[in-house]
Motif scaffolding. Structure first.
Motif, mmCIF file in Angstrom:
data_model
loop_
_atom_site.group_PDB
_atom_site.id
_atom_site.type_symbol
_atom_site.label_atom_id
_atom_site.label_comp_id
_atom_site.label_asym_id
_atom_site.label_seq_id
_atom_site.Cartn_x
_atom_site.Cartn_y
_atom_site.Cartn_z
ATOM 1 N N LEU A 239 -13.591 11.375 2.312
ATOM 2 C CA LEU A 239 -13.230 12.790 2.334
ATOM 3 C C LEU A 239 -12.217 13.084 1.232
ATOM 4 O O LEU A 239 -12.319 14.091 0.519
ATOM 5 C CB LEU A 239 -12.653 13.181 3.700
ATOM 6 C CG LEU A 239 -12.134 14.612 3.810
ATOM 7 C CD1 LEU A 239 -13.270 15.608 3.644
ATOM 8 C CD2 LEU A 239 -11.438 14.845 5.151
ATOM 9 N N ALA A 240 -11.236 12.186 1.088
ATOM 10 C CA ALA A 240 -10.230 12.377 0.040
ATOM 11 C C ALA A 240 -10.895 12.472 -1.328
ATOM 12 O O ALA A 240 -10.527 13.311 -2.155
ATOM 13 C CB ALA A 240 -9.229 11.224 0.062
ATOM 14 N N ASP A 241 -11.886 11.640 -1.562
ATOM 15 C CA ASP A 241 -12.541 11.661 -2.867
ATOM 16 C C ASP A 241 -13.479 12.860 -3.007
ATOM 17 O O ASP A 241 -13.606 13.425 -4.099
ATOM 18 C CB ASP A 241 -13.307 10.352 -3.080
ATOM 19 C CG ASP A 241 -13.318 9.957 -4.547
ATOM 20 O OD1 ASP A 241 -12.269 10.133 -5.200
ATOM 21 O OD2 ASP A 241 -14.361 9.507 -5.043
ATOM 22 N N ILE B 270 -12.070 9.051 6.067
ATOM 23 C CA ILE B 270 -10.840 9.534 5.438
ATOM 24 C C ILE B 270 -10.850 9.230 3.939
ATOM 25 O O ILE B 270 -10.578 10.103 3.109
ATOM 26 C CB ILE B 270 -9.611 8.896 6.111
ATOM 27 C CG1 ILE B 270 -9.434 9.448 7.519
ATOM 28 C CG2 ILE B 270 -8.352 9.162 5.296
ATOM 29 C CD1 ILE B 270 -8.413 8.714 8.358
ATOM 30 N N MET B 271 -11.180 7.987 3.586
ATOM 31 C CA MET B 271 -11.197 7.609 2.172
ATOM 32 C C MET B 271 -12.197 8.460 1.387
ATOM 33 O O MET B 271 -11.903 8.932 0.290
ATOM 34 C CB MET B 271 -11.585 6.131 2.023
ATOM 35 C CG MET B 271 -10.609 5.147 2.616
ATOM 36 S SD MET B 271 -9.073 5.005 1.716
ATOM 37 C CE MET B 271 -9.559 3.897 0.397
ATOM 38 N N VAL C 195 -5.083 12.387 3.648
ATOM 39 C CA VAL C 195 -6.247 12.781 2.853
ATOM 40 C C VAL C 195 -5.789 13.383 1.524
ATOM 41 O O VAL C 195 -6.318 13.052 0.460
ATOM 42 C CB VAL C 195 -7.122 13.774 3.647
ATOM 43 C CG1 VAL C 195 -8.252 14.296 2.779
ATOM 44 C CG2 VAL C 195 -7.694 13.088 4.879
ATOM 45 N N GLN D 178 -12.943 15.714 -1.992
ATOM 46 C CA GLN D 178 -12.152 16.902 -2.309
ATOM 47 C C GLN D 178 -11.773 16.979 -3.782
ATOM 48 O O GLN D 178 -11.269 17.994 -4.239
ATOM 49 C CB GLN D 178 -10.896 16.929 -1.437
ATOM 50 C CG GLN D 178 -11.258 17.057 0.024
ATOM 51 C CD GLN D 178 -10.078 17.291 0.919
ATOM 52 O OE1 GLN D 178 -8.949 17.012 0.552
ATOM 53 N NE2 GLN D 178 -10.341 17.786 2.105
ATOM 54 N N THR D 179 -11.994 15.896 -4.514
ATOM 55 C CA THR D 179 -11.655 15.938 -5.936
ATOM 56 C C THR D 179 -12.877 16.287 -6.801
ATOM 57 O O THR D 179 -12.770 16.335 -8.009
ATOM 58 C CB THR D 179 -11.099 14.573 -6.412
ATOM 59 O OG1 THR D 179 -12.135 13.591 -6.300
ATOM 60 C CG2 THR D 179 -9.909 14.145 -5.583
ATOM 61 N N LEU E 189 0.832 -1.205 0.000
ATOM 62 C CA LEU E 189 0.000 0.000 0.000
ATOM 63 C C LEU E 189 0.865 1.252 0.000
ATOM 64 O O LEU E 189 0.592 2.228 -0.717
ATOM 65 C CB LEU E 189 -0.933 -0.012 1.217
ATOM 66 C CG LEU E 189 -2.091 0.971 1.148
ATOM 67 C CD1 LEU E 189 -2.991 0.667 -0.044
ATOM 68 C CD2 LEU E 189 -2.915 0.921 2.430
ATOM 69 N N VAL F 208 -6.741 6.751 -4.728
ATOM 70 C CA VAL F 208 -8.046 6.101 -4.647
ATOM 71 C C VAL F 208 -8.451 5.542 -6.002
ATOM 72 O O VAL F 208 -9.086 4.506 -6.103
ATOM 73 C CB VAL F 208 -9.105 7.104 -4.134
ATOM 74 C CG1 VAL F 208 -10.501 6.532 -4.280
ATOM 75 C CG2 VAL F 208 -8.836 7.458 -2.689
ATOM 76 N N LYS F 209 -8.015 6.246 -7.047
ATOM 77 C CA LYS F 209 -8.387 5.805 -8.389
ATOM 78 C C LYS F 209 -7.599 4.567 -8.815
ATOM 79 O O LYS F 209 -7.838 4.019 -9.870
ATOM 80 C CB LYS F 209 -8.130 6.925 -9.408
ATOM 81 C CG LYS F 209 -8.743 8.241 -9.050
ATOM 82 C CD LYS F 209 -10.259 8.201 -9.222
ATOM 83 C CE LYS F 209 -10.882 9.526 -8.847
ATOM 84 N NZ LYS F 209 -10.644 9.866 -7.437
ATOM 85 N N ASP G 119 -16.823 4.844 -7.141
ATOM 86 C CA ASP G 119 -15.658 3.952 -7.165
ATOM 87 C C ASP G 119 -14.943 3.906 -5.813
ATOM 88 O O ASP G 119 -14.496 2.848 -5.377
ATOM 89 C CB ASP G 119 -14.675 4.379 -8.265
ATOM 90 C CG ASP G 119 -15.090 3.807 -9.610
ATOM 91 O OD1 ASP G 119 -16.135 3.122 -9.665
ATOM 92 O OD2 ASP G 119 -14.381 4.047 -10.602
ATOM 93 N N ALA G 120 -14.845 5.070 -5.178
ATOM 94 C CA ALA G 120 -14.194 5.098 -3.863
ATOM 95 C C ALA G 120 -14.994 4.280 -2.858
ATOM 96 O O ALA G 120 -14.419 3.566 -2.032
ATOM 97 C CB ALA G 120 -14.043 6.537 -3.381
ATOM 98 N N LEU H 51 -14.456 0.524 -3.674
ATOM 99 C CA LEU H 51 -13.121 0.045 -3.322
ATOM 100 C C LEU H 51 -12.917 0.000 -1.811
ATOM 101 O O LEU H 51 -12.425 -0.995 -1.271
ATOM 102 C CB LEU H 51 -12.055 0.942 -3.981
ATOM 103 C CG LEU H 51 -10.642 0.424 -3.857
ATOM 104 C CD1 LEU H 51 -10.475 -0.877 -4.618
ATOM 105 C CD2 LEU H 51 -9.646 1.461 -4.385
ATOM 106 N N LEU I 68 -4.373 10.609 -0.735
ATOM 107 C CA LEU I 68 -5.416 9.773 -1.312
ATOM 108 C C LEU I 68 -6.165 10.527 -2.404
ATOM 109 O O LEU I 68 -6.469 9.972 -3.456
ATOM 110 C CB LEU I 68 -6.399 9.325 -0.229
ATOM 111 C CG LEU I 68 -5.870 8.285 0.758
ATOM 112 C CD1 LEU I 68 -6.852 8.101 1.899
ATOM 113 C CD2 LEU I 68 -5.628 6.962 0.054
ATOM 114 N N SER I 69 -6.450 11.818 -2.159
ATOM 115 C CA SER I 69 -7.206 12.540 -3.180
ATOM 116 C C SER I 69 -6.336 12.837 -4.393
ATOM 117 O O SER I 69 -6.846 13.139 -5.465
ATOM 118 C CB SER I 69 -7.828 13.820 -2.625
ATOM 119 O OG SER I 69 -6.886 14.550 -1.906
#
Lengths: 295, 291
Positions: free
Chosen positions: B176-178, B173-174, A285, B180-181, A171, A293-294, B211-212, B215, A288-289
């Motif tokens: 939130l990260a997405d 967290i996962m 964060v 923000q995009t 990871l 994540v993709k 997708d987030a 996954l 990941l962004s």
């Protein structure tokens, strides 16, 4: 040091304006029910258990006061010197620190290879990294135990560093390749045109840009190794090789009437990781962004 | 970038080596052991066993089925609740408000805490004589009752809530990260078209997060399926094996009875089920085929 920590990561999304300019703005009364109240409830759910532990750790045995005053450090003395949490703490530090270093270096190497090169087998390698996330440590116990026995790694801190590294690395490597991809390759190429070797260009130009990435990846390797219970339980049965989670699990069984000692042990185990996490969660964060994540 | 071809291989070599020794080889040997009688305490019986381990597992071992059913129940309840709460939490801390950074650090912090430590904290909280229920009863809220962990009716919800405490931040967290995009202009466009907050969530946020969500749900399901430290230390699998998961059963076979052959067969069963469910899940959720 503080300056580097607050500096936004290279791959941070463009800063959002400090105030969202909505017509209703911050005086929108629905925000209380939509935002403040649920957040407050969730904060209570998160913090009450932590507070409960802290109170037990700091107040004298027999006291039921909700504010630990007068404070006592007797429980810390009991667990640190009496039960041996001092030794467990050192072991955990060595394992988590060793894993941090190994994972950071290997993830940097592999992440760089994935981000900057096209090579045969790259897709297979990436797929293997992703698939490894679905392979449970718990299910590997038996063969790992046999490997450890054959290699003479049972009851050694080195063995735990190696095992933790192997399980944290995939990871970390995926995350790191995302970070490297976000550093413009042109910077490196410019340095090479100026006469740098690729290696020098990497150390002089790219590595400094990756500092936030290293903080994130290293911290999460540290947290993962610090918390790993199963490997430590299975592969280190001698008390002088116990880690904090293992020591704590014995405390749960054996000292379950001495709540003060249990709580103090918990505080010792919690403080380093929670502090590390509080500082670096935003890098996670951001990382990941940035695209991990993709996949 | 053009380069000498050996460089990337040299860079990934250590990782490959570690993965070969600690991931690939163990998978192969679990498969091998599962067809063997391999018990450290009874070496004279060791040898090829054919499908015997699997026959016993499927037809003569009720605890295998019981642990499998509990594992499934645990994963469904735990991941479902974590996803729902994590999504709400992510949406909340994605808003702009005073001390947002501090709030994020605080509500995410249990994610850094180990399963054993979580158990320690919640044992203090659940304790019938000095825990939170006793305290609330003193204030006249509810009644203290008995230990929630010792009571067969409450042990499951109590375990679920405990794991939620440290599991919800993962999803938050996962996601939130997405979150923000998501480009802000999508929301503005939707607003202009007259979409209210709920409509914007359904038509912009949720599709973008798909997708987030798929996954992270899968990752978490695998982790929760294999969760050992929390259940092991909180309930030990009891009372009466009610909370024994499949990995916990494997660990007990391997460690307590040193039955590596049978334990490996259980492991293989777990693998196959996990793999089958993961593939089915990815198919059904049409992962990666975002339109």
């Amino acid at each position: 040091m503080t300056e580097t920590l607050v500096r936004p990561a290279v791959d941070s999304p463009p800063p959002t304006p400090p105030q969202r300019r909505r017509k209703s703005g911050h005086h929108d009364p629905s925000r209380v029910f939509r935002l403040h109240l649920p957040l407050l409830l969730y904060l209570l759910f998160t913090l009450v258990p932590f507070y409960w532990m802290l109170v037990f750790a700091l107040r004298p045995t027999g006291s039921t006061a909700l504010v630990p005053w007068p404070m006592t450090l007797e429980h810390f003395d009991t667990v640190w010197n009496g039960i041996g949490f001092g030794v467990f703490f050192t072991n955990s530090m060595i394992i988590a620190g060793g894993t941090l270093v190994a994972v950071s270096v290997l993830a940097l190497m592999g992440g760089y290879a994935l981000a900057r090169f096209q090579f045969k087998g790259q897709r297979v390698f990436l797929l293997a990294l992703l698939c490894s996330q679905f392979i449970p440590g718990a299910m590997m116990l038996i063969p790992l135990f046999v490997i450890f026995r054959e290699a003479g790694l049972l009851n050694t801190l080195t063995g735990l560093v190696i095992a933790d590294t192997a399980f944290q690395l995939p990871l970390a490597l995926i995350l790191m390749s995302g970070f490297v991809r976000n550093v413009p390759v042109e910077l490196e190429e410019a340095a090479m045109v100026d006469g740098c070797t690729r290696l020098r260009a990497f150390f002089a130009v790219t590595l400094p840009q990756l500092r936030p990435a290293l903080v994130a990846v290293g911290s999460f390797a540290f947290i993962g190794a610090w918390n790993n219970f199963l490997f430590a339980l299975m592969f280190a049965s001698k008390q002088d090789k116990f880690t904090l989670p293992v020591g704590l699990s014995y405390a749960l069984g054996e000292f379950n009437t001495d709540f003060g000692a249990l709580a103090a042990g918990g505080v010792v185990a919690a403080v380093p990781v929670v502090l590390v996490f509080a500082v670096v969660q935003r890098y996670l964060v951001q990382g990941l962004s940035a695209g991990a994540v993709k996949g | 970038m053009r380069t000498k071809t050996w460089a990337p291989y040299a860079l990934i070599a250590p990782t490959l080596l570690l993965m070969a020794v600690f991931l690939v080889y163990p998978i192969g040997s679990v498969l091998y052991y599962s067809f063997q009688d391999y018990n450290v305490t009874q070496p004279w019986k060791n040898g090829f066993a054919g499908l015997d381990n699997f026959r016993v597992m499927l037809f003569e071992d009720p605890l295998f089925w019981q642990s499998l059913v509990f594992s499934a129940k645990w994963v469904l309840v735990e991941v479902g609740l974590q996803l729902a709460l994590g999504l709400v939490l992510a949406l909340i801390v994605n808003e702009t408000f005073v001390a947002r950074g501090l709030a994020r650090a605080l509500v995410f912090s249990p994610w850094a805490v180990s399963g054993v430590l979580t158990t320690g904290i919640w044992i203090l909280l659940y304790n019938p004589s000095t825990g939170i229920f006793q305290q609330l009863a003193q204030w006249g809220i509810g009644d203290a009752g008995t230990s929630v962990l010792g009571n067969p009716d409450t042990v499951f919800p109590a375990t679920v809530v405990t794991e939620l405490w440290r599991g919800v931040p993962f999803f938050a967290i996962m996601l939130l990260a997405d979150l923000q995009t998501i480009p802000k202009d999508l929301y503005e466009a939707a607003s202009v078209d007259g979409a209210n907050r709920w409509r914007r969530f359904l038509s912009v946020t949720l599709p973008h997060l798909r997708d987030a969500i798929v996954l992270s749900t899968l990752l978490r399901a695998v982790w929760e399926f294999n969760n050992v430290d929390l259940i092991y230390t909180l309930t030990g699998g009891g009372p009466a094996n009610q909370t024994t998961t499949l990995p916990l059963y494997v660990a007990r076979k391997a460690v307590d009875s040193h039955d590596f052959g049978y334990g490996s067969a259980l492991t293989v069963a777990g693998f196959v089920i996990l793999l089958f469910c993961s593939i089915l899940y990815l198919r059904l959720s049409k992962f990666g085929s975002r339109t």
